[in-house]
Design a protein around this motif. Sequence first.
Motif, PDB file in Angstrom:
ATOM      1  N   TYR A  69       0.797  -1.219   0.122  1.00 23.69           N
ATOM      2  CA  TYR A  69      -0.076   0.184   0.150  1.00 23.69           C
ATOM      3  C   TYR A  69       0.896   1.202  -0.044  1.00 23.69           C
ATOM      4  CZ  TYR A  69       1.115   0.454   5.094  1.00 23.69           C
ATOM      5  OH  TYR A  69       1.764   0.479   6.331  1.00 23.69           O
ATOM      6  N   ARG A  70       0.365   2.546  -0.324  1.00 22.48           N
ATOM      7  CA  ARG A  70       0.852   3.775  -0.196  1.00 22.48           C
ATOM      8  C   ARG A  70      -0.296   4.784   0.300  1.00 22.48           C
ATOM      9  NH1 ARG A  70      -0.411   6.892  -4.534  1.00 22.48           N
ATOM     10  NH2 ARG A  70       1.471   8.311  -4.022  1.00 22.48           N
ATOM     11  N   ILE A  71       0.472   5.798   0.892  1.00 24.45           N
ATOM     12  CA  ILE A  71      -0.450   7.003   1.472  1.00 24.45           C
ATOM     13  C   ILE A  71      -0.875   7.648   0.006  1.00 24.45           C
ATOM     14  CG2 ILE A  71      -0.458   8.921   2.656  1.00 24.45           C
ATOM     15  CD1 ILE A  71       1.325   7.742   4.708  1.00 24.45           C
ATOM     16  N   HIS A  72      -2.149   7.896  -0.189  1.00 24.22           N
ATOM     17  CA  HIS A  72      -2.541   8.579  -1.270  1.00 24.22           C
ATOM     18  C   HIS A  72      -2.996   9.829  -1.238  1.00 24.22           C
ATOM     19  CE1 HIS A  72      -4.178   8.458  -5.361  1.00 24.22           C
ATOM     20  NE2 HIS A  72      -5.341   8.580  -4.993  1.00 24.22           N
ATOM     21  N   GLU A  73      -3.737  10.071  -0.305  1.00 18.23           N
ATOM     22  CA  GLU A  73      -4.222  11.395   0.287  1.00 18.23           C
ATOM     23  C   GLU A  73      -3.772  11.613   1.618  1.00 18.23           C
ATOM     24  OE1 GLU A  73      -5.819  13.693  -1.661  1.00 18.23           O
ATOM     25  OE2 GLU A  73      -6.439  12.229  -3.220  1.00 18.23           O
ATOM     26  N   PRO A  74      -2.798  12.138   1.754  1.00 22.81           N
ATOM     27  CA  PRO A  74      -1.990  12.511   2.951  1.00 22.81           C
ATOM     28  C   PRO A  74      -3.005  13.199   3.928  1.00 22.81           C
ATOM     29  CG  PRO A  74      -0.548  13.262   1.452  1.00 22.81           C
ATOM     30  CD  PRO A  74      -2.034  12.922   0.708  1.00 22.81           C
ATOM     31  N   GLY A  75      -3.793  14.271   3.397  1.00 18.27           N
ATOM     32  CA  GLY A  75      -4.801  15.094   4.507  1.00 18.27           C
ATOM     33  C   GLY A  75      -5.707  14.082   4.946  1.00 18.27           C
ATOM     34  N   GLY A 101      -7.752   7.360   2.992  1.00 17.98           N
ATOM     35  CA  GLY A 101      -6.395   8.201   2.618  1.00 17.98           C
ATOM     36  C   GLY A 101      -5.105   7.587   2.157  1.00 17.98           C
ATOM     37  N   PHE A 102      -5.369   6.328   1.914  1.00 19.40           N
ATOM     38  CA  PHE A 102      -4.281   4.968   1.443  1.00 19.40           C
ATOM     39  C   PHE A 102      -4.793   4.065   0.583  1.00 19.40           C
ATOM     40  CE2 PHE A 102      -5.584   2.856   5.299  1.00 19.40           C
ATOM     41  CZ  PHE A 102      -5.684   1.719   5.045  1.00 19.40           C
ATOM     42  N   GLN A 103      -3.954   3.721  -0.193  1.00 15.29           N
ATOM     43  CA  GLN A 103      -4.320   2.755  -1.280  1.00 15.29           C
ATOM     44  C   GLN A 103      -3.681   1.487  -1.318  1.00 15.29           C
ATOM     45  OE1 GLN A 103      -2.774   4.044  -5.468  1.00 15.29           O
ATOM     46  NE2 GLN A 103      -4.673   3.644  -6.134  1.00 15.29           N
ATOM     47  N   ILE A 104      -4.454   0.416  -1.516  1.00 16.29           N
ATOM     48  CA  ILE A 104      -3.749  -0.779  -1.705  1.00 16.29           C
ATOM     49  C   ILE A 104      -3.301  -0.928  -3.112  1.00 16.29           C
ATOM     50  CG2 ILE A 104      -4.451  -3.249  -1.354  1.00 16.29           C
ATOM     51  CD1 ILE A 104      -4.433  -1.916   1.239  1.00 16.29           C
ATOM     52  N   THR A 105      -2.146  -1.338  -3.121  1.00 11.85           N
ATOM     53  CA  THR A 105      -1.597  -1.508  -4.570  1.00 11.85           C
ATOM     54  C   THR A 105      -1.406  -3.005  -4.872  1.00 11.85           C
ATOM     55  OG1 THR A 105       0.730  -1.298  -3.770  1.00 11.85           O
ATOM     56  CG2 THR A 105      -0.303   0.435  -4.268  1.00 11.85           C
ATOM     57  N   ASP A 106      -1.479  -3.959  -4.044  1.00 13.69           N
ATOM     58  CA  ASP A 106      -1.073  -5.331  -4.448  1.00 13.69           C
ATOM     59  C   ASP A 106      -1.915  -6.016  -3.105  1.00 13.69           C
ATOM     60  OD1 ASP A 106      -0.501  -7.508  -5.961  1.00 13.69           O
ATOM     61  OD2 ASP A 106       1.112  -7.711  -4.584  1.00 13.69           O
ATOM     62  N   PHE A 107      -2.550  -6.935  -3.579  1.00 14.36           N
ATOM     63  CA  PHE A 107      -3.267  -7.902  -2.599  1.00 14.36           C
ATOM     64  C   PHE A 107      -3.101  -9.476  -2.977  1.00 14.36           C
ATOM     65  CE2 PHE A 107      -6.793 -10.121  -0.421  1.00 14.36           C
ATOM     66  CZ  PHE A 107      -6.701  -9.627   0.885  1.00 14.36           C
ATOM     67  N   ARG A 108      -2.723 -10.273  -2.132  1.00 16.89           N
ATOM     68  CA  ARG A 108      -2.600 -11.622  -2.656  1.00 16.89           C
ATOM     69  C   ARG A 108      -2.921 -12.555  -1.508  1.00 16.89           C
ATOM     70  NH1 ARG A 108       3.263 -11.787  -5.994  1.00 16.89           N
ATOM     71  NH2 ARG A 108       2.828  -9.837  -7.184  1.00 16.89           N
ATOM     72  N   ILE A 109      -3.427 -13.877  -1.924  1.00 18.00           N
ATOM     73  CA  ILE A 109      -3.831 -14.885  -0.926  1.00 18.00           C
ATOM     74  C   ILE A 109      -2.894 -16.000  -1.295  1.00 18.00           C
ATOM     75  CG2 ILE A 109      -5.559 -16.502  -0.662  1.00 18.00           C
ATOM     76  CD1 ILE A 109      -7.745 -14.627  -1.564  1.00 18.00           C
ATOM     77  N   GLU A 110      -2.005 -16.295   0.108  1.00 16.07           N
ATOM     78  CA  GLU A 110      -1.130 -17.254   0.081  1.00 16.07           C
ATOM     79  C   GLU A 110      -1.498 -18.481   0.323  1.00 16.07           C
ATOM     80  OE1 GLU A 110       2.255 -15.603   2.377  1.00 16.07           O
ATOM     81  OE2 GLU A 110       2.854 -14.298   0.627  1.00 16.07           O
ATOM     82  N   GLY A 111      -2.499 -18.671   0.982  1.00 16.88           N
ATOM     83  CA  GLY A 111      -3.047 -19.997   1.478  1.00 16.88           C
ATOM     84  C   GLY A 111      -4.327 -20.046   2.172  1.00 16.88           C
ATOM     85  N   THR A 112      -5.140 -21.100   2.053  1.00 16.18           N
ATOM     86  CA  THR A 112      -6.431 -21.010   2.632  1.00 16.18           C
ATOM     87  C   THR A 112      -6.526 -22.209   3.442  1.00 16.18           C
ATOM     88  OG1 THR A 112      -7.453 -22.253   0.790  1.00 16.18           O
ATOM     89  CG2 THR A 112      -7.526 -19.754   0.712  1.00 16.18           C
ATOM     90  N   ASP A 113      -7.643 -22.476   4.648  1.00 19.42           N
ATOM     91  CA  ASP A 113      -7.788 -23.451   5.336  1.00 19.42           C
ATOM     92  C   ASP A 113      -9.182 -23.306   5.722  1.00 19.42           C
ATOM     93  OD1 ASP A 113      -7.379 -26.043   6.553  1.00 19.42           O
ATOM     94  OD2 ASP A 113      -6.382 -25.160   8.074  1.00 19.42           O
TER      95      ASP A 113
END
Length: 331
Positions: A136-142, A209-221
Amino acid sequence: MALFDGLKRQLRSVIEWENPSPNALFEQWTDNGDEIKNASKLIVGPGQGCIFVYQGKVQAVYEDEGLVDLKTDNIPFWTTISKFMQFFESEHKVGIYFFRKTVILDQKWGTTSVIKYLDPLYKFPVGLKAFGNYSYRIHEPGNFFVNVVGSQNSFLIDDLRQVIGARLGQPLGDFLATSRFGYVDIDANREEIAAGVREKLTTLFAELGFQITDFRIEGTDFDEDTSRRINRIADMTAEAQAAKEVGLDYAKIQQLEALREAARNEGGGAGMGMGLGAGISFGQNIAQAMNSNNAAAGPVEKLAQLKNMLDAELISAEDYAAKKQAILDAF
């Protein structure tokens, strides 16, 4: 020495975020408290930004890296700030917050509780647990300052990880409920599920005010209740298939299995009697099952059917040997 340090602070002419902690996401500049006496230059390093706050409100945000002369450069936000101060007098105090603009990579996440939803194939509730990573990154600091940081002097990457982790369950559960991915589909569709959850998270976190740039699922149970139900279905399906292979219906196989278990129970006098009776009944039922399903069959067909029952573990080796001999003796 204390007097000299005080004079040095009063004459300081540079505002910068020096050697920030690797875990720092947002931090107030406190070299001179919250006074900006004689400060004339702002240094914003690579991957940094700066927010000016006056009386609890964000007055200006500076995101361009470099050296800025606050007194002489024609900077609109500084003109706004200077209206609240009288030549940098101490009674007019401004909060200066530096923040990290770079993408924060490879943050681990895991569901804090089991996610319940209705499996579309089996038609009963299942409980899913999952884990993975995100960036993620801060997208809207205010917005981030107002909605997340608030009155805190610093805000760490670990702090935001808790905020994100607490909000992951509902978007993931909502997506699974509407996407119709069941127990058998989860692992094969992890990328599609991750993309759908990321879309929901993007909308949710944009307000903060922040943005998810990548999201991954590595495992499930799945939880124990779900696994137990699925295993039971798998066992019953296998038994039904075995029954089909030997030409018997599933109800007949269940009856033979119950009789076999009873025949094995030889504890105590009454138990011995019951076991003996059940054993005789079991042998008779094997014969009846074979005769009713293969009345016109010859010895070769009956022996093949008997061997299939042995291979499917529907009868024991002793039962197989006894019945085999009986078939051979009859012809």
